[in-house]
Design a protein around this motif. Sequence first.
Motif, PDB file in Angstrom:
ATOM      1  N   ALA A  30       0.838  -1.203   0.000  1.00 45.44           N
ATOM      2  CA  ALA A  30       0.000   0.000   0.000  1.00 45.44           C
ATOM      3  C   ALA A  30       0.868   1.246   0.000  1.00 45.44           C
ATOM      4  CB  ALA A  30      -0.911  -0.001   1.223  1.00 45.44           C
ATOM      5  N   MET A  31       0.471   2.191  -0.831  1.00 41.58           N
ATOM      6  CA  MET A  31       1.142   3.484  -0.841  1.00 41.58           C
ATOM      7  C   MET A  31       0.388   4.413   0.092  1.00 41.58           C
ATOM      8  SD  MET A  31       1.879   4.163  -4.868  1.00 41.58           S
ATOM      9  CE  MET A  31       2.502   5.826  -4.531  1.00 41.58           C
ATOM     10  N   GLN A  32       0.998   4.759   1.215  1.00 41.16           N
ATOM     11  CA  GLN A  32       0.378   5.743   2.092  1.00 41.16           C
ATOM     12  C   GLN A  32       0.934   7.099   1.666  1.00 41.16           C
ATOM     13  OE1 GLN A  32       1.145   5.528   6.359  1.00 41.16           O
ATOM     14  NE2 GLN A  32      -1.029   5.824   6.670  1.00 41.16           N
ATOM     15  N   GLY A  33       0.162   7.786   0.877  1.00 44.22           N
ATOM     16  CA  GLY A  33       0.639   9.022   0.271  1.00 44.22           C
ATOM     17  C   GLY A  33       0.941   8.783  -1.200  1.00 44.22           C
ATOM     18  N   ARG A  34       0.338   9.605  -2.038  1.00 44.68           N
ATOM     19  CA  ARG A  34       0.570   9.473  -3.473  1.00 44.68           C
ATOM     20  C   ARG A  34       1.118  10.771  -4.032  1.00 44.68           C
ATOM     21  NH1 ARG A  34      -5.088   9.713  -4.701  1.00 44.68           N
ATOM     22  NH2 ARG A  34      -5.104   7.892  -6.042  1.00 44.68           N
ATOM     23  N   PHE A  35       1.462  10.744  -5.298  1.00 42.94           N
ATOM     24  CA  PHE A  35       2.069  11.910  -5.939  1.00 42.94           C
ATOM     25  C   PHE A  35       1.086  12.522  -6.919  1.00 42.94           C
ATOM     26  CE2 PHE A  35       5.247   8.761  -4.826  1.00 42.94           C
ATOM     27  CZ  PHE A  35       5.900   9.486  -3.841  1.00 42.94           C
ATOM     28  N   HIS A  36       1.003  13.838  -6.855  1.00 44.39           N
ATOM     29  CA  HIS A  36       0.067  14.551  -7.732  1.00 44.39           C
ATOM     30  C   HIS A  36       0.841  15.376  -8.748  1.00 44.39           C
ATOM     31  CE1 HIS A  36      -2.049  13.921  -3.899  1.00 44.39           C
ATOM     32  NE2 HIS A  36      -3.137  13.797  -4.631  1.00 44.39           N
ATOM     33  N   TYR A  37       0.227  15.523  -9.898  1.00 45.32           N
ATOM     34  CA  TYR A  37       0.823  16.323 -10.963  1.00 45.32           C
ATOM     35  C   TYR A  37       1.037  17.771 -10.500  1.00 45.32           C
ATOM     36  CZ  TYR A  37       1.416  18.249 -15.646  1.00 45.32           C
ATOM     37  OH  TYR A  37       1.899  18.889 -16.749  1.00 45.32           O
ATOM     38  N   TYR A  38       0.061  18.299  -9.710  1.00 45.16           N
ATOM     39  CA  TYR A  38       0.156  19.706  -9.294  1.00 45.16           C
ATOM     40  C   TYR A  38       1.332  19.973  -8.354  1.00 45.16           C
ATOM     41  CZ  TYR A  38      -2.389  18.050  -5.142  1.00 45.16           C
ATOM     42  OH  TYR A  38      -2.780  17.353  -4.042  1.00 45.16           O
ATOM     43  N   GLU A  39       1.919  18.895  -7.824  1.00 41.85           N
ATOM     44  CA  GLU A  39       3.088  19.087  -6.956  1.00 41.85           C
ATOM     45  C   GLU A  39       4.331  19.448  -7.779  1.00 41.85           C
ATOM     46  OE1 GLU A  39       3.341  16.242  -3.457  1.00 41.85           O
ATOM     47  OE2 GLU A  39       1.899  15.231  -4.744  1.00 41.85           O
ATOM     48  N   GLY A  40       4.197  19.318  -9.088  1.00 42.80           N
ATOM     49  CA  GLY A  40       5.309  19.697  -9.961  1.00 42.80           C
ATOM     50  C   GLY A  40       6.052  18.513 -10.556  1.00 42.80           C
ATOM     51  N   TYR A  41       5.614  17.292 -10.241  1.00 44.39           N
ATOM     52  CA  TYR A  41       6.256  16.107 -10.815  1.00 44.39           C
ATOM     53  C   TYR A  41       5.786  15.899 -12.246  1.00 44.39           C
ATOM     54  CZ  TYR A  41       6.820  15.049  -5.882  1.00 44.39           C
ATOM     55  OH  TYR A  41       7.119  15.127  -4.556  1.00 44.39           O
ATOM     56  N   SER A  42       6.653  15.326 -13.049  1.00 48.37           N
ATOM     57  CA  SER A  42       6.229  14.926 -14.383  1.00 48.37           C
ATOM     58  C   SER A  42       5.273  13.745 -14.215  1.00 48.37           C
ATOM     59  CB  SER A  42       7.444  14.470 -15.192  1.00 48.37           C
ATOM     60  OG  SER A  42       7.926  13.244 -14.661  1.00 48.37           O
ATOM     61  N   MET A  43       4.485  13.465 -15.236  1.00 51.91           N
ATOM     62  CA  MET A  43       3.575  12.325 -15.173  1.00 51.91           C
ATOM     63  C   MET A  43       4.335  11.004 -15.036  1.00 51.91           C
ATOM     64  SD  MET A  43       0.487  12.809 -14.865  1.00 51.91           S
ATOM     65  CE  MET A  43      -0.922  13.852 -15.197  1.00 51.91           C
ATOM     66  N   LYS A  44       5.559  10.976 -15.545  1.00 55.84           N
ATOM     67  CA  LYS A  44       6.391   9.763 -15.415  1.00 55.84           C
ATOM     68  C   LYS A  44       6.679   9.489 -13.935  1.00 55.84           C
ATOM     69  CE  LYS A  44       7.495   8.953 -19.898  1.00 55.84           C
ATOM     70  NZ  LYS A  44       6.380   9.761 -20.395  1.00 55.84           N
ATOM     71  N   LYS A  45       6.943  10.576 -13.191  1.00 54.72           N
ATOM     72  CA  LYS A  45       7.230  10.435 -11.755  1.00 54.72           C
ATOM     73  C   LYS A  45       5.952  10.081 -10.990  1.00 54.72           C
ATOM     74  CE  LYS A  45      11.576  10.999 -10.509  1.00 54.72           C
ATOM     75  NZ  LYS A  45      12.291   9.880  -9.867  1.00 54.72           N
ATOM     76  N   VAL A  46       4.849  10.757 -11.353  1.00 53.23           N
ATOM     77  CA  VAL A  46       3.571  10.511 -10.669  1.00 53.23           C
ATOM     78  C   VAL A  46       3.205   9.024 -10.731  1.00 53.23           C
ATOM     79  CG1 VAL A  46       1.065  10.931 -10.834  1.00 53.23           C
ATOM     80  CG2 VAL A  46       2.646  12.860 -10.986  1.00 53.23           C
ATOM     81  N   THR A  47       3.484   8.405 -11.885  1.00 61.22           N
ATOM     82  CA  THR A  47       3.040   7.027 -12.114  1.00 61.22           C
ATOM     83  C   THR A  47       4.149   5.990 -11.883  1.00 61.22           C
ATOM     84  OG1 THR A  47       3.559   7.274 -14.467  1.00 61.22           O
ATOM     85  CG2 THR A  47       1.301   7.740 -13.802  1.00 61.22           C
ATOM     86  N   PHE A  48       5.333   6.462 -11.570  1.00 63.20           N
ATOM     87  CA  PHE A  48       6.482   5.582 -11.356  1.00 63.20           C
ATOM     88  C   PHE A  48       6.173   4.439 -10.364  1.00 63.20           C
ATOM     89  CE2 PHE A  48      10.513   4.567  -9.202  1.00 63.20           C
ATOM     90  CZ  PHE A  48      11.366   4.327 -10.272  1.00 63.20           C
ATOM     91  N   PRO A  49       5.569   4.761  -9.198  1.00 67.19           N
ATOM     92  CA  PRO A  49       5.308   3.699  -8.218  1.00 67.19           C
ATOM     93  C   PRO A  49       4.361   2.601  -8.734  1.00 67.19           C
ATOM     94  CG  PRO A  49       5.111   5.864  -7.186  1.00 67.19           C
ATOM     95  CD  PRO A  49       5.203   6.096  -8.658  1.00 67.19           C
ATOM     96  N   VAL A  50       3.489   2.936  -9.668  1.00 68.55           N
ATOM     97  CA  VAL A  50       2.555   1.919 -10.201  1.00 68.55           C
ATOM     98  C   VAL A  50       3.346   0.873 -10.979  1.00 68.55           C
ATOM     99  CG1 VAL A  50       0.538   1.511 -11.669  1.00 68.55           C
ATOM    100  CG2 VAL A  50       0.678   3.604 -10.317  1.00 68.55           C
ATOM    101  N   ARG A  51       4.298   1.335 -11.753  1.00 70.23           N
ATOM    102  CA  ARG A  51       5.139   0.395 -12.512  1.00 70.23           C
ATOM    103  C   ARG A  51       5.969  -0.456 -11.550  1.00 70.23           C
ATOM    104  NH1 ARG A  51       5.968   4.473 -17.309  1.00 70.23           N
ATOM    105  NH2 ARG A  51       4.625   3.446 -18.814  1.00 70.23           N
TER     106      ARG A  51
END
Length: 270
Positions: free
Chosen positions: A75-96
Amino acid sequence: MLEEINHTVAYIQNKISLVPEVGIILGTGLGGLAKEIEIENVIEYSEIPNFPVSTVEGHSGKLIVGKLGGKKVVAMQGRFHYYEGYSMKKVTFPVRVMKLLGIQTLIVSNASGGVNANFEIGDLMIINDHINFFPEHPLNGKNLAEFGPRFPDMSEAYDKKIIAKAKKVARLNNIKVQEGVYLGLSGPTFETPAEYRMVKILGADAVGMSTVPEVIVARHMQLPCFAISIITDLGVEGKIVKITHEEVQEVAFHAEKKMTILIKELIKEL
Ligand code: HPA
């Protein structure tokens, strides 16, 4: 990118002894589900190579590995949002990363604004489809053929069998659930009344700032997805009031109990 993912996967595998079957992304105020996990390992995001670090208050950053509803989960407690300034690659990195760790199902939760006039604050909405309104696509650029095709099918982004199981679990546990389409956009502003109206006209029932990128990347890898949203405020004409992140978290917190039961019981049925 592939090298980075493999490196991160190897790091995590070295720290855990079980192979997770289910990946869970815990959204706003839903960290409580983490308390139900029989924890085997907790890894801080800051420790994990190549992992982004969450910047939003109320989204703590930890990867929790253990058992929930008799299944092995990560489980990911805390996720990454695009508005935080991450690229979409970073936002979705943990899913991969979670896919390569072994997960066969992805469960995602979030908070959203309801634009369906039948919705009430605090309702749970099973997401049965989405509209991608983010300005950057997570699969933009060279296709990683190891993960999936150049042009992924999205005809069943949200797994119909899992949705049916979730509805059954909700019925058996007397939990009211709505069902609908989630429109994802970048934020971080909440919508203007005209934008809420647009969201409704476009065919969505709720709007939020997450989930769509993660589900796209998961579907690229053919991972079955289930997503559920807490309606924390209403973008319905006549019901629009000022909202804050704190109010969103407060509503999410109150919905946590039913959400926890639903997800835990659903995982047993997977
Ligand atoms: N809009 C966008 N994101 C949200 C909302 C909203 O009204 N509520 C919670 N997340």
